[in-house]
Design a protein around this motif. Structure first.
Motif, PDB file in Angstrom:
ATOM      1  N   LEU A   1       4.760  -4.844 -10.434  1.00 34.26           N
ATOM      2  CA  LEU A   1       3.891  -4.609  -9.285  1.00 34.26           C
ATOM      3  C   LEU A   1       4.653  -4.088  -8.067  1.00 34.26           C
ATOM      4  O   LEU A   1       4.067  -3.450  -7.194  1.00 34.26           O
ATOM      5  N   ALA A   2       5.952  -4.311  -8.015  1.00 34.53           N
ATOM      6  CA  ALA A   2       6.759  -3.811  -6.907  1.00 34.53           C
ATOM      7  C   ALA A   2       7.252  -2.387  -7.149  1.00 34.53           C
ATOM      8  O   ALA A   2       7.830  -1.774  -6.261  1.00 34.53           O
ATOM      9  N   SER A   3       6.992  -1.851  -8.319  1.00 35.75           N
ATOM     10  CA  SER A   3       7.505  -0.536  -8.689  1.00 35.75           C
ATOM     11  C   SER A   3       6.600   0.584  -8.176  1.00 35.75           C
ATOM     12  O   SER A   3       5.415   0.639  -8.491  1.00 35.75           O
ATOM     13  N   PRO A   4       7.149   1.546  -7.413  1.00 33.08           N
ATOM     14  CA  PRO A   4       6.345   2.680  -6.954  1.00 33.08           C
ATOM     15  C   PRO A   4       5.881   3.567  -8.117  1.00 33.08           C
ATOM     16  O   PRO A   4       4.809   4.154  -8.064  1.00 33.08           O
ATOM     17  N   THR A   5       6.680   3.641  -9.155  1.00 29.80           N
ATOM     18  CA  THR A   5       6.313   4.450 -10.322  1.00 29.80           C
ATOM     19  C   THR A   5       5.046   3.906 -10.970  1.00 29.80           C
ATOM     20  O   THR A   5       4.154   4.667 -11.366  1.00 29.80           O
ATOM     21  N   PHE A   6       4.956   2.600 -11.083  1.00 29.20           N
ATOM     22  CA  PHE A   6       3.766   1.970 -11.653  1.00 29.20           C
ATOM     23  C   PHE A   6       2.534   2.294 -10.810  1.00 29.20           C
ATOM     24  O   PHE A   6       1.476   2.646 -11.337  1.00 29.20           O
ATOM     25  N   HIS A   7       2.673   2.216  -9.488  1.00 29.78           N
ATOM     26  CA  HIS A   7       1.532   2.488  -8.611  1.00 29.78           C
ATOM     27  C   HIS A   7       1.090   3.949  -8.691  1.00 29.78           C
ATOM     28  O   HIS A   7      -0.107   4.240  -8.647  1.00 29.78           O
TER      29      HIS A   7
END
Length: 82
Positions: free
Chosen positions: A17-23
């Motif tokens: 959830l802290a990953s910008p790639t995931f977002h």
């Protein structure tokens, strides 16, 4: 033993959830789903190119130094440009 798995799972979820790639990936999937549901292309300002505030195309160090010198000269002369 089970609590260790729960701790590891919580840590992995927190990292995900802290990953910008995931977002970014979730944003793209959501956009495609909404476009399919509505049957129209959604407006995305990031696709328009935007402005180049950080690095304008005409910027160079020499131009900056030249303008800086001119401003200093004007300030010492007492002439200010407004």
């Amino acid at each position: 033993m089970r609590w260790r798995l729960l701790v590891i799972e919580a840590w992995l979820v927190q990292r995900l959830l802290a990953s910008p790639t995931f977002h970014r990936a979730v944003r793209r999937v959501h956009k495609r789903v909404e476009e399919a549901r509505r049957g129209e292309k959604l407006y995305d300002p990031s696709e328009m190119g935007g402005t180049q505030v950080d690095a304008p195309s005409g910027w160079s160090l020499q131009k900056f130094i030249q303008n800086f010198r001119e401003e200093l000269k004007d300030q010492f002369r007492g002439a200010t440009k407004k």
